[in-house]
Motif scaffolding. Structure first.
Motif, mmCIF file in Angstrom:
data_model
loop_
_atom_site.group_PDB
_atom_site.id
_atom_site.type_symbol
_atom_site.label_atom_id
_atom_site.label_comp_id
_atom_site.label_asym_id
_atom_site.label_seq_id
_atom_site.Cartn_x
_atom_site.Cartn_y
_atom_site.Cartn_z
ATOM 1 N N LEU A 105 -2.903 11.049 -3.579
ATOM 2 C CA LEU A 105 -1.699 10.422 -4.102
ATOM 3 C C LEU A 105 -1.128 9.353 -3.171
ATOM 4 C CD1 LEU A 105 0.027 13.577 -5.606
ATOM 5 C CD2 LEU A 105 -0.960 11.679 -6.860
ATOM 6 N N VAL A 106 -1.444 9.424 -1.881
ATOM 7 C CA VAL A 106 -0.895 8.423 -0.964
ATOM 8 C C VAL A 106 -1.842 7.244 -0.784
ATOM 9 C CG1 VAL A 106 0.464 10.118 0.284
ATOM 10 C CG2 VAL A 106 -1.840 9.587 1.082
ATOM 11 N N SER B 288 -0.615 13.809 -15.418
ATOM 12 C CA SER B 288 -0.585 14.313 -14.052
ATOM 13 C C SER B 288 0.746 14.967 -13.738
ATOM 14 C CB SER B 288 -0.856 13.170 -13.070
ATOM 15 O OG SER B 288 -2.106 12.572 -13.323
ATOM 16 N N ALA B 289 1.853 14.381 -14.196
ATOM 17 C CA ALA B 289 3.171 14.950 -13.916
ATOM 18 C C ALA B 289 3.304 16.334 -14.540
ATOM 19 C CB ALA B 289 4.253 14.015 -14.429
ATOM 20 N N ALA C 91 4.139 16.749 -4.359
ATOM 21 C CA ALA C 91 3.077 15.858 -4.831
ATOM 22 C C ALA C 91 3.548 15.050 -6.039
ATOM 23 C CB ALA C 91 1.833 16.666 -5.178
ATOM 24 N N LEU C 92 4.353 15.675 -6.882
ATOM 25 C CA LEU C 92 4.885 14.949 -8.036
ATOM 26 C C LEU C 92 5.762 13.788 -7.574
ATOM 27 C CD1 LEU C 92 5.311 14.597 -11.042
ATOM 28 C CD2 LEU C 92 7.074 16.371 -10.958
ATOM 29 N N GLY C 93 6.530 14.017 -6.512
ATOM 30 C CA GLY C 93 7.322 12.926 -5.960
ATOM 31 C C GLY C 93 6.445 11.782 -5.479
ATOM 32 N N LEU C 94 5.321 12.107 -4.821
ATOM 33 C CA LEU C 94 4.393 11.067 -4.389
ATOM 34 C C LEU C 94 3.840 10.296 -5.584
ATOM 35 C CD1 LEU C 94 2.366 12.942 -1.609
ATOM 36 C CD2 LEU C 94 4.222 11.292 -1.300
ATOM 37 N N LEU D 135 13.776 14.353 -6.639
ATOM 38 C CA LEU D 135 12.954 15.566 -6.670
ATOM 39 C C LEU D 135 12.882 16.199 -5.286
ATOM 40 C CD1 LEU D 135 11.272 17.076 -8.822
ATOM 41 C CD2 LEU D 135 9.286 15.801 -8.041
ATOM 42 N N TRP D 136 12.682 15.382 -4.268
ATOM 43 C CA TRP D 136 12.603 15.912 -2.904
ATOM 44 C C TRP D 136 13.949 16.463 -2.438
ATOM 45 C CZ3 TRP D 136 9.788 10.801 -1.388
ATOM 46 C CH2 TRP D 136 8.462 10.863 -1.820
ATOM 47 N N VAL D 137 15.039 15.803 -2.835
ATOM 48 C CA VAL D 137 16.371 16.301 -2.483
ATOM 49 C C VAL D 137 16.605 17.669 -3.100
ATOM 50 C CG1 VAL D 137 18.842 15.904 -2.862
ATOM 51 C CG2 VAL D 137 17.384 14.034 -2.070
#
Length: 954
Positions: free
Chosen positions: A563-564, A574-575, A586-589, A603-605
C-alpha cells in the motif's frame, strides 16, 4: 575411436529403481550424457566414427548384452532374446502408460483382391497420393483409388475402389513397387528385372526399357542430378558385391555408376551421394562419389533380417543388435537415442514423431523424442510395413491396412488428461516441425497452461510457476480459482474450452485447509513476482486487488509494503475487504494512496482514540504527527492541530517545527502558528526555539517573546515549593544562553522584568548588552562573588573586538579588584589570578603602579614573566622589521647607484616608449629595462596603474 565404458560400469549405472541412467560412452557429452542441441534421454550417446575398427570383443555386442538385460524406459518387452514379442503376464511399466497415437483401419479387404480367385498373396504395396498399388505372388499388380473420410473423433476411414489389375507376364511374384509420379511411371521389380509401366494403365512403356539383374531397388529422394525429368534409382545387382546406379526417364534407363562393396549387400537406402548398406555382417555408409566408406556396427544376417530405411536428409534408421532401432547419419554418428524393439522386427516406418515397428505379432509405436514405447497394436501375420509421404501402410498376405494417426493435439490432450505432463510437453515440442509457427505457438502456450494447472493441482508449485510463465498465462485464470479474489467489477471470463476441471479452490483441495493455505501462499508469491512484469499488462488492478486480499486475510507483513508503494488496488473492493479483516491502519494507507487524506487521518485518529481497534502500529499517534508534518493540505493540518497538541504538546508541535523548509511545504505563517499555540505553553516555547535557534529568524518579537517565556518559567520554578533545582538550572541556562547570543530582544523590557527578581547573573548579562560594563562587573564581583564569571564576561564582551577594547575591560575588572578600602583576601587572590592568567591582555606599564607594594615578585611571577616575554618579543619583532626595512632600502640604493653609473644618450631621434613622441628637452625618466619616457608620461602612468609601461619601477 572408442571411449566406451566397461560393461561393469554400465551395470553400475542402473539404479535400484530399475531405470537405466545416463551413460557417457563417447566422451563428447557432459557429465549428464547430453549432447548439445539434443533432447535428454536415458541411455548412451554415440561418437563420430562410432563403428570404426572393431575391437577384439565388439563393444556393440558388449553394450547390447548389457542393455538387453536392463529394463530400458518404454522397452515394452521382457527380453529381446526371447524372440516371442509380447506375452501375457510380461508387461513392462511402460504398458501402463500407453498412448493412443494410431488407429488401425482396413484399406483393402481380401475379397476385393481375390475376386473369383482362390488364392491371392500380397507381396508388396506402393502408395502415391490417392493411388494404391498392390503386387501379388502370382505376378499381378492391382491399382486402387483410396478415398479418405474424416470422422468426428479426429481419425479417418478409408475405402478402396479397384481401378484395374494387370498380369506382368512372369511366373514370379512381384517383389517391389516404386512410384515415380513425376514421370507417371511405376517401377516394378519382378524376376530380378525392373519394368517401367504406366501408373494409370499399368501398361509397360512402348520402348520396353527395363533394368535387368536387380535383386532390390531404392529411389534417391535427395537426388544429385539436376534433371527434373528423371529419377535416380539404386539397385543391388545380382552380381556379387555390386551396387548399380541408374537414371530412369519416361521411356529409357541409363546406368550411371557401378560400385563394388566389401561384402554382399542385402539392403540399401540412398540419400544424395551416400549409400547406407546392410552387408552380410555389418552396416556401412558409402559415399559412391568419393569412394569413402564408414563402418557402422556389426550384425548377423543369418539371425535377423536387416532393415535400412532413409528417414530424413542424410539420416537412416537401422535394425541394430540387441533389438535396438539405431539412427545413423551419413557422418557415421547417431544424433538420437535408439529405440528398443524386438529382435525379430520385420519392418519399420516413420511417422514423426514416432517410429513404428512390425514383428510377427505386434505393431509397436515408439517416440523419437523420448524413445519410450507409446502404443502396442496386436497384428498377426503382418509382413509389410511402409510409410508413404506420412501415410503408414501395413499388410498381411491377404489384406492392406492403414495406421491412421490421431491428431497430435488430441494425443497431447489425452496425455494431459492422464496427468502425464512431461510426455505431453515432449510431444508438443516435437510437433513444432509439422505445424505452422503461429498455430504452434498458440497451441503450445495453451498446453503449457494446462500442464501448469495439473502441476498446481498436485501442489507442485515450482513446476507450475515455470509452466505458467512459459505459457504466458492470463494470471486471472489462476486468481479465478480463489473465491472472491477477483474484483466485482472485473470482466474476466475463463478460457473456453477450460484449461482445467476445477470450479474453485475448494473443489481442488477437497476442503483440506492445509492444502488451501499452501495454494494461497503460492498465489501470493506468484502475484508478487508477476505484478511488475509484462504478464500483468492490462489487468494490474485485478492482480493488486487480489494480492491485497490475500495479504489482509493472512495478516501478512507485505500488506503495508504493497500500500505504500505504487499499486493498482481498486478502492471499493479493497476497502470493504480491509474493513472485514479489521485492517483499519492499512485502510488509511489505501485512502491516502487514493488522495483521500482526510478519511485516512480520521480513521487513524479513531484508532488512537480507541473508537476502533487495530494493533498494527503501537506508535500510531507519532505516525499521524509525522503524516501531518509532511502533508501539503493546510486545512487538514489545522483541523487536527489541537488534537495532536492535546495528546502531547512536545510531540504535537513537531507538526510545525519539523516541516521541510522548502517554499512549497513551509507555507504556514509563524504568527498564525504562535496564535494557535498560545494555549499550549510548552509547545509555544518549542516553536519559538525552532524559529529563533533553528531557523535563525531575525525578528525582535520572536526573540523577546522567547526570552520572556524563559524568564516566566524561571520565575515560576523559583516560586514553586516543589520545583527541582536541576530543572530550574536548565531553564536558567537556556535564558542566559539566549541573552548572551541574541542581539534582537528588548533589553530594557527584560531589565525591568528582572529587577527585584533575584537574578543577578541575568542582570549582569543585560547590563553588558547596554555596554554598562562597570555595573555588570560590580554585580559579578561584589554581589555574586563569582570571579571566574567576571573573567568570562570580559572574554564574552570583547569577542570580535579590537585589542584595546579587550584591554580596557580587563583593566576595569582589575581596578575593581584593587579598589581602595578594606581589602578582602578573595579580591587579592582574584586580582593575582587575573593578572597571571591574562598577562597578554594587560599593559604592564599601567598595571605596575597600581599594584600594592606589599605584593611579592614571587606572587606575580607568571604575570611578570609574561609581561617581560611579551615586551622582549615586541622589541625583537620591531628590530626584525627594522632590519628588513634597512635591507630593502640598501637594495634600492644599490639599484640607484647602478643606474647612475651608466650613461644615457638622448637625441632628437629617440621617442618616448609610452606616447611615441620625440623628446623636446633633456628631461626624461628611465626605467630599469632601459626604456625612456617623458616625465609627464611617467607621472600619468603612476596615476593610472592600468596604463602600460616599459618598466615595473623607476
Amino acid at each position: 575411436m572408442w571411449d566406451i565404458l566397461k560393461l561393469a560400469s554400465l551395470r553400475e549405472s542402473q539404479e535400484p529403481g530399475g531405470e537405466l541412467c545416463a551413460v557417457n560412452i563417447c566422451g563428447r557429452c557432459g557429465p549428464h550424457g547430453r549432447q548439445t542441441g539434443m533432447e535428454p534421454w536415458l541411455g548412451p550417446c554415440y561418437p563420430a566414427g562410432w563403428l570404426g575398427t572393431q575391437p577384439a570383443v565388439s563393444p556393440w555386442r558388449a553394450w547390447r548384452d548389457a542393455a538387453v538385460s536392463l529394463p530400458l524406459a518404454g522397452a515394452g518387452r521382457a527380453s529381446p532374446k526371447s524372440g516371442s514379442g509380447w506375452r501375457e503376464g510380461r508387461r513392462s511399466p511402460a504398458d501402463m502408460m500407453s498412448t493412443k497415437a494410431f488407429t488401425l483401419v482396413s484399406a483393402v479387404e481380401w475379397e476385393l483382391l481375390a475376386g473369383d480367385k482362390e488364392r491371392v498373396h500380397i507381396e508388396c504395396v506402393e502408395c502415391c497420393g490417392k493411388n494404391l498399388y498392390v503386387g501379388t505372388g502370382d505376378c499381378v499388380v492391382y491399382h486402387f483409388l483410396l478415398e479418405e473420410r474424416a470422422l468426428p473423433t479426429g481419425t479417418a476411414t478409408f475405402s478402396a475402389t479397384k481401378q484395374l489389375h494387370r498380369h506382368l507376364g512372369f511366373r514370379k511374384p512381384v517383389n517391389e513397387l516404386r512410384a515415380a509420379s513425376a514421370l507417371n511411371r511405376l517401377l516394378v521389380l519382378c524376376d530380378n528385372s525392373i519394368t517401367l509401366v504406366n501408373m494409370m494403365s499399368l501398361e509397360p512403356v512402348p520402348s520396353g526399357a527395363r533394368i535387368k539383374g536387380a535383386a532390390a531397388l531404392a529411389l534417391n529422394e535427395n537426388p544429385v542430378n539436376g534433371d527434373p525429368f528423371c529419377v535416380e534409382v539404386c539397385i543391388i545387382s545380382v552380381k556379387r558385391r555390386t551396387i548399380q546406379l541408374f537414371l530412369v526417364y519416361e521411356d529409357r534407363v541409363q546406368i550411371v555408376r557401378e560400385v563394388s562393396t566389401p561384402e554382399q549387400p542385402l539392403a540399401v537406402a540412398v540419400d544424395g551421394h551416400f549409400l547406407c548398406l546392410a552387408l552380410t555382417t555389418q552396416y556401412i555408409i558409402l559415399n559412391y562419389n568419393t569412394g569413402f566408406s564408414q563402418d557402422l556396427f556389426p550384425y548377423c544376417s543369418e539371425e535377423k533380417r536387416p532393415i535400412v530405411k532413409r528417414i530424413g536428409r542424410q539420416e537412416f534408421l537401422l535394425a541394430g543388435p540387441g533389438g535396438l532401432g539405431m539412427f545413423a547419419t551419413v557422418a557415421g554418428i547417431s544424433q538420437r537415442a535408439p529405440v528398443h524393439w524386438s529382435e525379430n522386427v520385420i519392418g519399420a516406418a516413420i511417422c514423426f514423431p514416432y517410429v513404428i515397428a512390425l514383428d510377427d505379432e505386434f505393431i509397436t509405436v515408439h517416440s523419437m523424442l523420448d524413445q519410450q514405447q507409446k502404443q502396442t497394436l496386436p497384428f498377426k501375420e503382418g509382413h509389410i510395413l511402409q510409410d508413404f509421404e506420412g501415410r503408414v501402410i501395413v499388410a498381411t498376405s491377404k489384406g492392406v491396412y492403414i495406421l491412421v494417426p490421431l491428431p497430435l493435439e488430441k494425443q497431447i490432450q489425452d496425455l494431459l488428461a492422464s496427468h502425464r505432463v512431461e510426455e505431453a510437453l515432449v510431444l508438443a515440442k516435437g510437433a513444432r516441425r509439422n505445424i505452422p509457427k503461429e498455430k504452434f505457438q498458440v497451441m503450445y502456450r495453451r498446453i503449457l497452461q494446462q500442464a501448469g494447472f495439473i502441476q498446481f493441482a498436485q501442489l507442485q508449485f515450482l513446476e507450475a510457476k515455470e509452466l505458467f510463465r512459459s505459457g504466458q498465462l492470463d494470471v486471472r485464470e489462476l486468481i479465478s480459482l480463489y473465491p472472491f479474489l477477483l474484483p466485482t467489477s472485473s470482466s474476466f471470463t475463463r478460457s473456453h474450452p477450460p484449461l482445467h476441471e476445477y470450479a474453485d479452490l475448494n473443489q481442488l483441495t477437497q476442503g483440506d485447509q492445509e492444502k488451501m493455505a499452501k495454494c494461497k501462499r503460492f498465489l501470493m508469491s506468484y502475484l508478487n513476482e508477476v505484478r511488475s512484469t509484462e504478464v500483468a499488462n492490462g489487468y494490474k488492478e485485478d492482480i493488486d486487488t487480489a494480492l491485497l486480499k490475500l495479504y489482509a486475510e493472512a495478516d501478512h507483513d507485505s500488506l503495508l509494503d504493497l500500500l505504500v508503494t505504487e499499486n493498482s488496488c481498486l478502492l471499493t473492493d479493497s476497502a470493504a475487504w480491509l474493513e472485514k479483516h479489521n485492517k483499519y491502519f492499512a485502510l488509511g494507507l489505501l485512502y491516502h494512496y487514493n488522495n483521500q487524506d482526510a478519511a485516512a487521518v480520521q480513521l487513524w485518529v479513531n484508532i488512537v482514540n480507541g473508537d476502533i481497534h487495530d494493533s498494527t502500529r503501537s506508535d500510531l499517534y507519532e505516525y499521524v504527527v509525522d503524516f501531518l508534518t509532511y502533508s501539503l493540505d493546510q486545512e487538514l493540518v489545522w483541523k487536527y492541530a489541537d488534537w495532536v497538541l492535546q495528546k502531547s504538546e512536545e510531540v504535537g508541535v513537531q507538526v510545525f517545527t519539523k516541516r521541510p523548509l522548502d517554499k512549497q511545504q513551509n507555507s504556514f505563517n509563524p504568527d498564525s502558528v504562535i496564535t494557535c499555540l498560545k494555549k499550549y505553553s510548552k509547545a509555544l516555547v518549542k516553536y519559538l526555539e525552532h524559529l529563533v535557534i533553528d531557523r535563525r529568524l531575525q525578528k525582535e518579537e520572536y526573540h523577546t517573546q522567547l526570552a520572556l517565556l524563559y524568564l516566566d518559567e524561571v520565575l515560576r520554578q523559583r516560586s514553586g515549593a516543589d520545583s527541582g533545582a536541576a530543572e530550574a538550572t536548565e531553564a536558567q541556562l537556556k535564558l542566559r544562553h539566549l541573552l548572551q547570543e541574541s542581539d534582537l530582544y528588548r533589553v530594557h523590557l527584560l531589565i525591568d522584568r528582572i529587577r527585584g527578581a533575584g537574578l543577578p547573573m541575568e542582570s549582569a548579562i543585560l547590563h553588558g548588552k547596554l555596554e554598562e560594563h562597570e555595573e555588570a562587573l560590580r554585580i559579578l564581583v561584589h554581589e555574586l562573588r563569582d570571579f571566574p564569571a567576571a573573567e568570562d564576561y570580559c572574554l564574552w564582551r570583547s569577542e570580535g573586538r579590537d585589542p584595546p577594547y579587550r584591554q580596557r575591560l580587563f583593566h576595569t575588572l582589575l581596578a575593581m579588584y584593587l579598589q581602595p578600602g578594606p581589602a578582602a583576601p578573595e579580591l587579592t587572590v582574584a586580582a593575582t589570578d587575573l593578572l597571571n592568567h591574562h598577562a597578554a591582555d594587560f599593559d604592564a606599564a599601567r598595571v605596575l603602579p597600581l599594584l600594592p607594594g606589599s605584593w611579592s615578585v614571587q606572587l606575580l611571577h607568571p604575570f611578570l614573566t609574561g609581561a617581560v616575554r611579551s615586551s622582549v618579543h615586541a622589541r625583537r619583532t620591531t628590530q626584525v622589521a627594522l632590519g628588513l626595512a634597512k635591507s630593502e632600502n640598501l637594495i634600492y640604493k644599490y639599484d640607484k647607484m647602478k643606474l647612475k653609473g651608466s650613461s644615457v644618450q638622448l637625441s632628437d631621434k629617440k621617442v618616448c616608449q609610452m606616447c611615441q613622441n620625440p623628446f623636446c628637452e633633456p628631461v626624461f625618466v628611465r626605467y630599469p629595462n632601459g626604456g625612456l619616457v617623458h616625465t609627464h608620461c611617467a607621472t600619468s602612468r603612476h596615476t593610472n596603474p592600468s596604463s602600460p609601461g616599459p618598466g615595473a619601477r623607476t
